[in-house]
Design an enzyme around this catalytic site. Structure first.
Site, short mmCIF file in Angstrom:
data_model
loop_
_atom_site.label_atom_id
_atom_site.label_comp_id
_atom_site.label_asym_id
_atom_site.label_seq_id
_atom_site.Cartn_x
_atom_site.Cartn_y
_atom_site.Cartn_z
N ASP A 21 56.09 25.14 44.06
CA ASP A 21 56.18 24.51 42.84
C ASP A 21 58.10 24.24 42.34
OD1 ASP A 21 55.25 23.38 40.38
OD2 ASP A 21 55.27 25.30 39.37
N ASN A 69 46.92 16.85 39.59
CA ASN A 69 47.58 15.86 39.82
C ASN A 69 47.81 14.37 39.72
OD1 ASN A 69 49.94 18.36 42.13
ND2 ASN A 69 50.21 18.29 39.68
C1 IPE Z 1 50.60 23.12 41.02
O1 IPE Z 1 51.98 22.67 40.59
C2 IPE Z 1 49.98 21.96 42.36
C3 IPE Z 1 51.16 22.21 43.27
C4 IPE Z 1 51.80 22.83 43.35
C5 IPE Z 1 50.21 21.25 44.30
P1 IPE Z 1 51.99 22.37 38.46
O2 IPE Z 1 53.14 21.75 38.61
O3 IPE Z 1 51.03 20.64 39.27
O4 IPE Z 1 51.19 23.37 37.50
P2 IPE Z 1 51.34 22.74 36.27
O5 IPE Z 1 51.11 21.54 36.11
O6 IPE Z 1 52.90 23.45 36.66
O7 IPE Z 1 49.83 24.26 35.79
C1 IPE Z 2 55.49 20.82 42.70
O1 IPE Z 2 56.84 19.93 42.21
C2 IPE Z 2 55.00 19.16 43.73
C3 IPE Z 2 53.53 18.63 43.17
C4 IPE Z 2 52.90 19.16 43.03
C5 IPE Z 2 52.86 18.12 44.19
P1 IPE Z 2 56.33 19.19 40.71
O2 IPE Z 2 56.78 18.01 40.74
O3 IPE Z 2 55.00 20.22 40.07
O4 IPE Z 2 57.62 19.91 40.08
P2 IPE Z 2 58.16 20.19 38.67
O5 IPE Z 2 57.02 21.07 38.40
O6 IPE Z 2 57.72 19.00 37.88
O7 IPE Z 2 59.39 20.67 38.52
MG MG Z 3 54.93 21.56 38.80
#
Ligand code: IPE
Ligand code: IPE
Ligand code: MG
Length: 247
Positions: A21, A69
């Site tokens: 993340d 997502n």
């Molecule tokens: C969890 O991260 C999913 C992945 C890392 C693929 P998100 O960024 O989507 O999760 P939330 O929304 O912060 O809980």
């Molecule tokens: C994790 O990074 C990747 C996916 C969830 C696909 P994020 O895209 O959630 O990055 P933040 O949480 O917005 O920084």
């Molecule tokens: Mg994230």
């Protein structure tokens, strides 16, 4: 002594899972588009996959795209799917070189056709590799997985293939996407968030949890080794007393 040398090879997690993340925030901090964050995230994936294979962690599972997502802006979802295809094409070499088998969990039918085909192609090409199993969680959500499991078992009950009394934890395990994987020993989440976000709820029942502030694109081998050293200093008791464990 460097961090890697301090790791006890006999006390490694058998199954390491990672919630990768922070790609978006990494980009934002630098005044860049989120897409650049995701691209840089793939470099961290390669580094961590190679490090795990090198130190011999048998099962590594990476949360790459959740069922939730799909609710992101259409352009971002499209970009992530394109990135998946290009990474698979590019990283097949890394997988073969390191003798890594690719596996995937999640509602894969929901993936765009190109991603689905490329994924199956790489899984097929690497199916005999046996140093490490790398599982990508794609269009994965634990609640979807558990719902699917209940549906499948209910059908079997209805068709008299199994009786309700026969349903135990192993029957449930055998219907999850993770049926060929052991329970998770260590779960790492980057970017400072301390939540599970619908990842492997059943499988982390006794996992050690490790949260770090580092954003995923900045995550390096040394961050991983720090997490492993931290894990090795924990006492996993599985409900027993300290005295029982020491015996
Ligand atoms: C969890 O991260 C999913 C992945 C890392 C693929 P998100 O960024 O989507 O999760 P939330 O929304 O912060 O809980
Ligand atoms: C994790 O990074 C990747 C996916 C969830 C696909 P994020 O895209 O959630 O990055 P933040 O949480 O917005 O920084
Ligand atoms: Mg994230």
């Amino acid at each position: 002594m460097n961090l890697q040398d301090q790791i006890d090879k006999n006390k490694l997690p058998r199954h390491l899972a990672v919630i990768m993340d922070g790609n978006g925030r990494w980009a934002k901090q630098k005044g860049l588009y989120r897409s650049i964050g995701h691209e840089n995230g793939t470099k961290a994936v390669r580094e961590i996959v190679e490090a795990c294979a090198e130190i011999h962690i048998p099962f590594l599972t990476l949360y790459a795209f959740s069922t939730e997502n799909w609710n992101r802006p259409k352009l971002e979802v499209e970009l992530l799917m394109k990135l998946l295809v290009s990474s698979l094409k590019k990283e097949i070499k890394t997988l073969q070189k390191n003798n890594i088998k690719l596996n995937a969990i999640g509602n894969l039918d929901a993936l765009p056709k190109r991603a689905f085909t490329e994924l199956h192609d790489v899984m097929d090409q690497t199916k005999s590799n046996d140093r490490m199993t790398l599982t990508l969680a794609l269009s994965y959500g634990s609640r979807e997985e558990i719902t699917k499991t209940i549906k499948e078992i209910s059908h079997k009950v209805k068709n008299n293939l199994i009786s309700p009394g026969e349903i135990d934890e192993s029957v449930i395990n055998n219907h999850l996407y993770t049926q060929n994987l052991p329970d998770v020993d260590l779960l790492i989440r980057t970017s400072g968030e301390q939540r599970i976000s619908n990842f492997l709820l059943w499988q982390i029942a006794y996992a050690e949890l490790y949260f770090t502030e580092t954003l995923w694109p900045d995550y390096t081998k040394n961050h991983l080794f720090e997490a492993l050293l931290n894990y090795q200093n924990r006492e996993r008791r599985f409900g027993k007393t300290i005295e029982q464990i020491k015996q």
